[in-house]
Design a protein around this motif. Structure first.
Motif, PDB file in Angstrom:
ATOM      1  N   SER A   1      63.096 128.927  75.168  1.00 16.94           N
ATOM      2  CA  SER A   1      62.841 128.257  76.447  1.00 16.94           C
ATOM      3  C   SER A   1      61.969 127.019  76.251  1.00 16.94           C
ATOM      4  O   SER A   1      61.202 126.934  75.289  1.00 16.94           O
ATOM      5  N   PRO A   2      62.071 126.069  77.159  1.00 16.09           N
ATOM      6  CA  PRO A   2      61.191 124.895  77.092  1.00 16.09           C
ATOM      7  C   PRO A   2      59.711 125.284  77.087  1.00 16.09           C
ATOM      8  O   PRO A   2      58.905 124.671  76.385  1.00 16.09           O
TER       9      PRO A   2
ATOM     10  N   SER B   1      57.136 124.456  74.089  1.00 16.00           N
ATOM     11  CA  SER B   1      55.897 123.705  74.327  1.00 16.00           C
ATOM     12  C   SER B   1      54.687 124.460  73.787  1.00 16.00           C
ATOM     13  O   SER B   1      53.787 123.861  73.201  1.00 16.00           O
ATOM     14  N   ALA B   2      54.679 125.776  73.956  1.00 15.39           N
ATOM     15  CA  ALA B   2      53.575 126.586  73.433  1.00 15.39           C
ATOM     16  C   ALA B   2      53.560 126.540  71.903  1.00 15.39           C
ATOM     17  O   ALA B   2      52.490 126.423  71.288  1.00 15.39           O
TER      18      ALA B   2
ATOM     19  N   GLY C   1      58.408 119.156  72.220  1.00 16.79           N
ATOM     20  CA  GLY C   1      58.912 120.400  72.796  1.00 16.79           C
ATOM     21  C   GLY C   1      60.408 120.431  73.060  1.00 16.79           C
ATOM     22  O   GLY C   1      61.095 121.369  72.627  1.00 16.79           O
ATOM     23  N   PRO C   2      60.975 119.442  73.759  1.00 16.71           N
ATOM     24  CA  PRO C   2      62.409 119.496  74.054  1.00 16.71           C
ATOM     25  C   PRO C   2      63.300 119.507  72.796  1.00 16.71           C
ATOM     26  O   PRO C   2      64.284 120.253  72.731  1.00 16.71           O
ATOM     27  N   ALA C   3      62.948 118.707  71.797  1.00 22.80           N
ATOM     28  CA  ALA C   3      63.759 118.688  70.570  1.00 22.80           C
ATOM     29  C   ALA C   3      63.641 120.016  69.827  1.00 22.80           C
ATOM     30  O   ALA C   3      64.645 120.545  69.322  1.00 22.80           O
TER      31      ALA C   3
ATOM     32  N   TYR D   1      66.969 122.468  68.922  1.00 21.99           N
ATOM     33  CA  TYR D   1      67.517 122.931  67.643  1.00 21.99           C
ATOM     34  C   TYR D   1      67.239 124.405  67.391  1.00 21.99           C
ATOM     35  O   TYR D   1      68.050 125.093  66.780  1.00 21.99           O
ATOM     36  N   ARG D   2      66.139 124.932  67.895  1.00 28.39           N
ATOM     37  CA  ARG D   2      65.861 126.357  67.702  1.00 28.39           C
ATOM     38  C   ARG D   2      66.654 127.244  68.662  1.00 28.39           C
ATOM     39  O   ARG D   2      66.733 128.452  68.458  1.00 28.39           O
ATOM     40  N   SER D   3      67.284 126.650  69.673  1.00 33.47           N
ATOM     41  CA  SER D   3      68.123 127.404  70.602  1.00 33.47           C
ATOM     42  C   SER D   3      69.556 127.541  70.109  1.00 33.47           C
ATOM     43  O   SER D   3      70.326 128.319  70.670  1.00 33.47           O
ATOM     44  N   ASP D   4      69.916 126.804  69.109  1.00 35.89           N
ATOM     45  CA  ASP D   4      71.271 126.864  68.555  1.00 35.89           C
ATOM     46  C   ASP D   4      71.448 128.207  67.838  1.00 35.89           C
ATOM     47  O   ASP D   4      70.711 128.508  66.894  1.00 35.89           O
ATOM     48  N   PRO D   5      72.418 129.031  68.261  1.00 37.44           N
ATOM     49  CA  PRO D   5      72.622 130.333  67.612  1.00 37.44           C
ATOM     50  C   PRO D   5      72.877 130.230  66.106  1.00 37.44           C
ATOM     51  O   PRO D   5      72.454 131.106  65.346  1.00 37.44           O
TER      52      PRO D   5
END
Length: 179
Positions: A41-42, A46-47, A18-20, A24-28
């Motif tokens: 979001s974390p 996780s979902a 989840g955190p990784a 990478y998916r949060s990077d614009p």
């Protein structure tokens, strides 16, 4: 379900990813041409990981392969395959952390997944990308996909009309290229 390459391990997602995935998916820059909005979001990550972990690559629908760097043991991306109900064709998508792009990892991962999918009896794999995403289009061509069309201003995406590029790869062509 494991696919090993010289530098990568493609595997099923697991709870600790989840955190990784969120990072990478949060990077614009990574999310620019993707359907999701950054940041992820974390909780959402996780979902997604739980959903991905429950997929089955042999059943119709999406299956996401986690892309892990073997030497570092870290998740750096994912490759998705959507198997059609007829089990003879599929769609492909991929995401790689921005700091891991340009090193051949995505090409290596996509080739490995294609090899696995074609050995399962697929006849065709399709892919689409935003026409502005030239690195993605070049990757598809590098692994053997052929440009089959361009749909001008086809998709309303993140507040603007975008052109879609359509790519296809037949099993016969894959076998010829893989020799």
């Amino acid at each position: 379900m494991l696919i090993d390459t010289p530098r990568l391990r493609l595997r099923r997602f697991r709870a600790g990813d989840g955190p990784a995935l969120a990072a990478y998916r949060s990077d614009p820059a990574v999310a620019r041409f993707k359907a999701w909005e950054a940041p992820v979001s974390p909780e959402s990550a996780s979902a997604l990981v739980r959903e991905f972990a429950n997929g089955d690559p042999a059943e119709p629908g999406w299956f996401q392969y986690a892309v892990e760097l073997t030497a570092e043991g870290v998740l750096v991306g994912d490759v998705g395959v959507r198997l059609h109900d007829n089990r003879m064709q599929a769609e492909l998508g991929y995401t790689l952390a921005a700091d891991r792009q340009g090193k051949g990892y995505a090409t290596e991962a996509v080739r490995a997944v294609l090899g696995d999918q074609f050995t399962r009896g697929l006849r065709r794999v399709s892919a689409e990308c935003d026409a502005r995403n030239t690195p993605s289009a070049r990757l598809l061509e590098r692994v053997g996909f052929q440009l089959e069309g361009r749909r001008p201003e086809y998709t309303w995406f993140k507040g603007e009309w975008t052109d879609d590029l359509l790519f296809g790869l037949l099993a016969e062509r894959w076998r010829t290229l893989a020799r």
